[in-house]
Design a protein around this motif. Structure first.
Motif, mmCIF file in Angstrom:
data_model
loop_
_atom_site.group_PDB
_atom_site.id
_atom_site.type_symbol
_atom_site.label_atom_id
_atom_site.label_comp_id
_atom_site.label_asym_id
_atom_site.label_seq_id
_atom_site.Cartn_x
_atom_site.Cartn_y
_atom_site.Cartn_z
ATOM 1 N N UNK A 193 -32.012 -6.576 -44.256
ATOM 2 C CA UNK A 193 -32.954 -7.667 -44.005
ATOM 3 C C UNK A 193 -32.443 -8.965 -44.635
ATOM 4 N N UNK A 194 -31.882 -8.874 -45.831
ATOM 5 C CA UNK A 194 -31.388 -10.079 -46.483
ATOM 6 C C UNK A 194 -30.127 -10.619 -45.804
ATOM 7 N N UNK A 195 -29.300 -9.720 -45.274
ATOM 8 C CA UNK A 195 -28.123 -10.172 -44.526
ATOM 9 C C UNK A 195 -28.565 -10.975 -43.313
ATOM 10 N N UNK A 196 -29.553 -10.463 -42.601
ATOM 11 C CA UNK A 196 -30.044 -11.169 -41.415
ATOM 12 C C UNK A 196 -30.676 -12.500 -41.816
ATOM 13 N N UNK A 197 -31.395 -12.541 -42.940
ATOM 14 C CA UNK A 197 -31.951 -13.805 -43.444
ATOM 15 C C UNK A 197 -30.835 -14.830 -43.635
ATOM 16 N N UNK A 251 -24.489 -3.027 -33.902
ATOM 17 C CA UNK A 251 -25.627 -2.831 -33.004
ATOM 18 C C UNK A 251 -26.931 -3.342 -33.604
ATOM 19 N N UNK A 252 -27.106 -3.210 -34.916
ATOM 20 C CA UNK A 252 -28.293 -3.789 -35.564
ATOM 21 C C UNK A 252 -28.340 -5.295 -35.334
ATOM 22 N N UNK A 253 -27.195 -5.939 -35.446
ATOM 23 C CA UNK A 253 -27.135 -7.387 -35.211
ATOM 24 C C UNK A 253 -27.410 -7.716 -33.755
ATOM 25 N N UNK A 254 -26.795 -6.974 -32.855
ATOM 26 C CA UNK A 254 -26.994 -7.234 -31.422
ATOM 27 C C UNK A 254 -28.436 -7.014 -31.006
ATOM 28 N N UNK A 255 -29.117 -6.062 -31.657
ATOM 29 C CA UNK A 255 -30.499 -5.747 -31.311
ATOM 30 C C UNK A 255 -31.517 -6.630 -32.025
ATOM 31 N N UNK A 256 -31.087 -7.395 -33.005
ATOM 32 C CA UNK A 256 -32.021 -8.217 -33.775
ATOM 33 C C UNK A 256 -32.504 -9.401 -32.941
ATOM 34 N N UNK A 301 -28.252 -14.022 -28.464
ATOM 35 C CA UNK A 301 -27.377 -13.217 -27.607
ATOM 36 C C UNK A 301 -25.990 -13.823 -27.420
ATOM 37 N N UNK A 302 -25.854 -15.133 -27.588
ATOM 38 C CA UNK A 302 -24.542 -15.752 -27.367
ATOM 39 C C UNK A 302 -23.647 -15.726 -28.612
#
Length: 165
Positions: A66-70, A134-139, A144-145
């Motif tokens: 979650x923090x990486x995505x933040x 895949x977690x990143x692609x699905x977030x 998407x680009x």
């Protein structure tokens, strides 16, 4: 004397090499790299990066959390990155334990129950890279680009090998 004291002393030599040029806040390559905190990974030179070239996000295992995505949302939305590289490595400590083993250890040493926590260990390097890509692609927070790639760094040779994701 602590290591911190040594770091402060060593910093004067670094300051002399650093120079006074002001680097822009946005990374030059527009890339963010997610990788492990392992001390054997000297990520910037391994990827041919200089100071100011990329955002390098590090945590245990180089896992997408979650923090990486933040951090990636800030990197992309405010600082212009358009590409993400997930970089795991051989001989990773995350291959050496299971969640329950670490939870038992924490409970015995710190008297804290963390059995409901996922420390994100893994059994297979390529699978862990694919899972994180895949977690990143699905977030929904990663557009998407955004170009997302995965690779494995060999700690013995320094060689980086792409993982087909």
């Amino acid at each position: 004397m602590s290591y911190f004291d040594n770091f402060i002393n060593a910093n004067s030599a670094y300051v002399a090499l650093h120079g006074t040029s002001h680097l822009p806040i946005k990374p030059k390559t527009e890339v963010a790299v997610i990788t492990c905190m392992d001390a054997r990974l000297h990520v910037a030179p391994a990827l041919g990066l200089a100071l100011g070239d990329a955002h390098i996000l590090r945590n245990a295992g180089g896992r997408v959390t979650e923090d990486t995505i933040r951090s990636l949302v800030i990197s992309e939305q405010l600082l212009g990155t358009h590409e993400i590289v997930v970089l795991h490595h051989t001989d990773c400590g995350m291959l050496t334990f299971k969640n329950d083993e670490l939870a038992d250890l924490v409970e015995s040493k710190l008297n804290q129950n963390v059995h409901d926590h996922d420390f994100r260990p893994f059994d297979d390097l390529e699978t862990s890279v694919r899972e994180d890509v895949n977690l990143l692609r699905d977030s929904p927070l990663i557009p998407d680009d955004i170009i997302i790639s995965g690779a494995i760094y060999d700690v013995d040779s320094g060689r980086i090998s792409a993982v087909e994701c």
